[in-house]
Design a protein around this motif. Sequence first.
Motif, PDB file in Angstrom:
ATOM      1  N   GLY A 114       5.934  17.641  -8.283  1.00 43.91           N
ATOM      2  CA  GLY A 114       7.073  18.522  -7.992  1.00 43.91           C
ATOM      3  C   GLY A 114       7.360  18.588  -6.509  1.00 43.91           C
ATOM      4  O   GLY A 114       8.523  18.563  -6.084  1.00 43.91           O
ATOM      5  N   LYS A 115       6.317  18.665  -5.701  1.00 39.27           N
ATOM      6  CA  LYS A 115       6.504  18.702  -4.249  1.00 39.27           C
ATOM      7  C   LYS A 115       7.083  17.386  -3.744  1.00 39.27           C
ATOM      8  O   LYS A 115       7.960  17.375  -2.875  1.00 39.27           O
ATOM      9  CB  LYS A 115       5.182  19.014  -3.548  1.00 39.27           C
ATOM     10  CG  LYS A 115       4.738  20.453  -3.772  1.00 39.27           C
ATOM     11  CD  LYS A 115       3.400  20.732  -3.130  1.00 39.27           C
ATOM     12  CE  LYS A 115       3.002  22.187  -3.380  1.00 39.27           C
ATOM     13  NZ  LYS A 115       1.713  22.508  -2.785  1.00 39.27           N
ATOM     14  N   ARG A 152      10.780  17.330  -4.661  1.00 43.15           N
ATOM     15  CA  ARG A 152      11.569  18.187  -3.767  1.00 43.15           C
ATOM     16  C   ARG A 152      11.768  17.524  -2.408  1.00 43.15           C
ATOM     17  O   ARG A 152      12.851  17.598  -1.824  1.00 43.15           O
ATOM     18  CB  ARG A 152      10.920  19.567  -3.640  1.00 43.15           C
ATOM     19  CG  ARG A 152      11.100  20.409  -4.909  1.00 43.15           C
ATOM     20  CD  ARG A 152      10.654  21.851  -4.730  1.00 43.15           C
ATOM     21  NE  ARG A 152       9.214  21.991  -4.547  1.00 43.15           N
ATOM     22  CZ  ARG A 152       8.327  21.971  -5.537  1.00 43.15           C
ATOM     23  NH1 ARG A 152       8.715  21.810  -6.792  1.00 43.15           N
ATOM     24  NH2 ARG A 152       7.047  22.137  -5.284  1.00 43.15           N
ATOM     25  N   GLU A 153      10.741  16.854  -1.925  1.00 38.74           N
ATOM     26  CA  GLU A 153      10.862  16.139  -0.647  1.00 38.74           C
ATOM     27  C   GLU A 153      11.881  15.004  -0.772  1.00 38.74           C
ATOM     28  O   GLU A 153      12.720  14.809   0.108  1.00 38.74           O
ATOM     29  CB  GLU A 153       9.504  15.593  -0.204  1.00 38.74           C
ATOM     30  CG  GLU A 153       9.521  14.848   1.099  1.00 38.74           C
ATOM     31  CD  GLU A 153       9.938  15.693   2.299  1.00 38.74           C
ATOM     32  OE1 GLU A 153      10.425  15.109   3.284  1.00 38.74           O
ATOM     33  OE2 GLU A 153       9.796  16.935   2.265  1.00 38.74           O
ATOM     34  N   ASN A 170      14.381  14.870  -2.867  1.00 41.66           N
ATOM     35  CA  ASN A 170      15.703  15.505  -2.960  1.00 41.66           C
ATOM     36  C   ASN A 170      16.233  15.890  -1.588  1.00 41.66           C
ATOM     37  O   ASN A 170      17.403  15.665  -1.276  1.00 41.66           O
ATOM     38  CB  ASN A 170      15.665  16.726  -3.876  1.00 41.66           C
ATOM     39  CG  ASN A 170      15.605  16.376  -5.338  1.00 41.66           C
ATOM     40  OD1 ASN A 170      15.998  15.284  -5.737  1.00 41.66           O
ATOM     41  ND2 ASN A 170      15.107  17.287  -6.145  1.00 41.66           N
ATOM     42  N   ARG A 171      15.374  16.477  -0.750  1.00 41.71           N
ATOM     43  CA  ARG A 171      15.797  16.854   0.606  1.00 41.71           C
ATOM     44  C   ARG A 171      16.241  15.621   1.393  1.00 41.71           C
ATOM     45  O   ARG A 171      17.254  15.641   2.079  1.00 41.71           O
ATOM     46  CB  ARG A 171      14.662  17.566   1.347  1.00 41.71           C
ATOM     47  CG  ARG A 171      14.510  19.029   0.988  1.00 41.71           C
ATOM     48  CD  ARG A 171      13.562  19.757   1.943  1.00 41.71           C
ATOM     49  NE  ARG A 171      12.179  19.328   1.802  1.00 41.71           N
ATOM     50  CZ  ARG A 171      11.326  19.811   0.906  1.00 41.71           C
ATOM     51  NH1 ARG A 171      11.716  20.744   0.066  1.00 41.71           N
ATOM     52  NH2 ARG A 171      10.090  19.376   0.848  1.00 41.71           N
ATOM     53  N   THR A 204      21.633  15.150  -5.413  1.00 44.48           N
ATOM     54  CA  THR A 204      20.806  15.021  -6.607  1.00 44.48           C
ATOM     55  C   THR A 204      21.700  15.093  -7.831  1.00 44.48           C
ATOM     56  O   THR A 204      22.816  15.595  -7.777  1.00 44.48           O
ATOM     57  CB  THR A 204      19.744  16.131  -6.681  1.00 44.48           C
ATOM     58  OG1 THR A 204      20.411  17.388  -6.666  1.00 44.48           O
ATOM     59  CG2 THR A 204      18.774  16.056  -5.515  1.00 44.48           C
ATOM     60  N   GLN A 243      21.292  19.182 -13.040  1.00 44.38           N
ATOM     61  CA  GLN A 243      20.314  19.296 -14.118  1.00 44.38           C
ATOM     62  C   GLN A 243      20.914  19.046 -15.499  1.00 44.38           C
ATOM     63  O   GLN A 243      20.282  18.455 -16.348  1.00 44.38           O
ATOM     64  CB  GLN A 243      19.654  20.683 -14.098  1.00 44.38           C
ATOM     65  CG  GLN A 243      18.734  20.905 -12.921  1.00 44.38           C
ATOM     66  CD  GLN A 243      17.451  20.100 -13.015  1.00 44.38           C
ATOM     67  OE1 GLN A 243      17.056  19.648 -14.076  1.00 44.38           O
ATOM     68  NE2 GLN A 243      16.793  19.920 -11.892  1.00 44.38           N
ATOM     69  N   TYR A 288      17.217  13.961 -10.742  1.00 37.74           N
ATOM     70  CA  TYR A 288      16.890  13.138  -9.588  1.00 37.74           C
ATOM     71  C   TYR A 288      17.602  11.805  -9.709  1.00 37.74           C
ATOM     72  O   TYR A 288      18.084  11.436 -10.780  1.00 37.74           O
ATOM     73  CB  TYR A 288      15.377  12.933  -9.455  1.00 37.74           C
ATOM     74  CG  TYR A 288      14.737  12.319 -10.676  1.00 37.74           C
ATOM     75  CD1 TYR A 288      14.223  13.129 -11.673  1.00 37.74           C
ATOM     76  CD2 TYR A 288      14.678  10.949 -10.830  1.00 37.74           C
ATOM     77  CE1 TYR A 288      13.654  12.573 -12.801  1.00 37.74           C
ATOM     78  CE2 TYR A 288      14.097  10.386 -11.958  1.00 37.74           C
ATOM     79  CZ  TYR A 288      13.590  11.216 -12.935  1.00 37.74           C
ATOM     80  OH  TYR A 288      13.035  10.668 -14.047  1.00 37.74           O
TER      81      TYR A 288
END
Length: 99
Positions: A66-67, A70-71, A73-74, A83, A86, A92
């Motif tokens: 998950g981390k 998120r990285e 995505n940033r 992105t 959902q 993604y």
Amino acid sequence: MTRTLEWTVGVELVEEDGRTKAEARLLTGNSALTGHGSARCNPSDVDVPAIGDELAASRAMRDLAGKLMREANREMEAVGAGTVPQHTGPGYGWPEAVS
């Protein structure tokens, strides 16, 4: 262009008083991310340490994933990719071209 990378993931497990804690660390060469997970044995269940290890490790790796997502995505947003919403995809990746 072909590109080959090797990323290393290490998982450390500690069991104490019926609880297993796991820490998963991803080393990419440029950065490091850490995920955490835990598991506990229900007092009415047979204590099988391998099950606690598997549960705690999988939870730590899920947290790590998950981390990492998120990285990514940033970083995608920083280059204007954004992105996938959902409700239209897995959350993604590059949006698919409309035919």
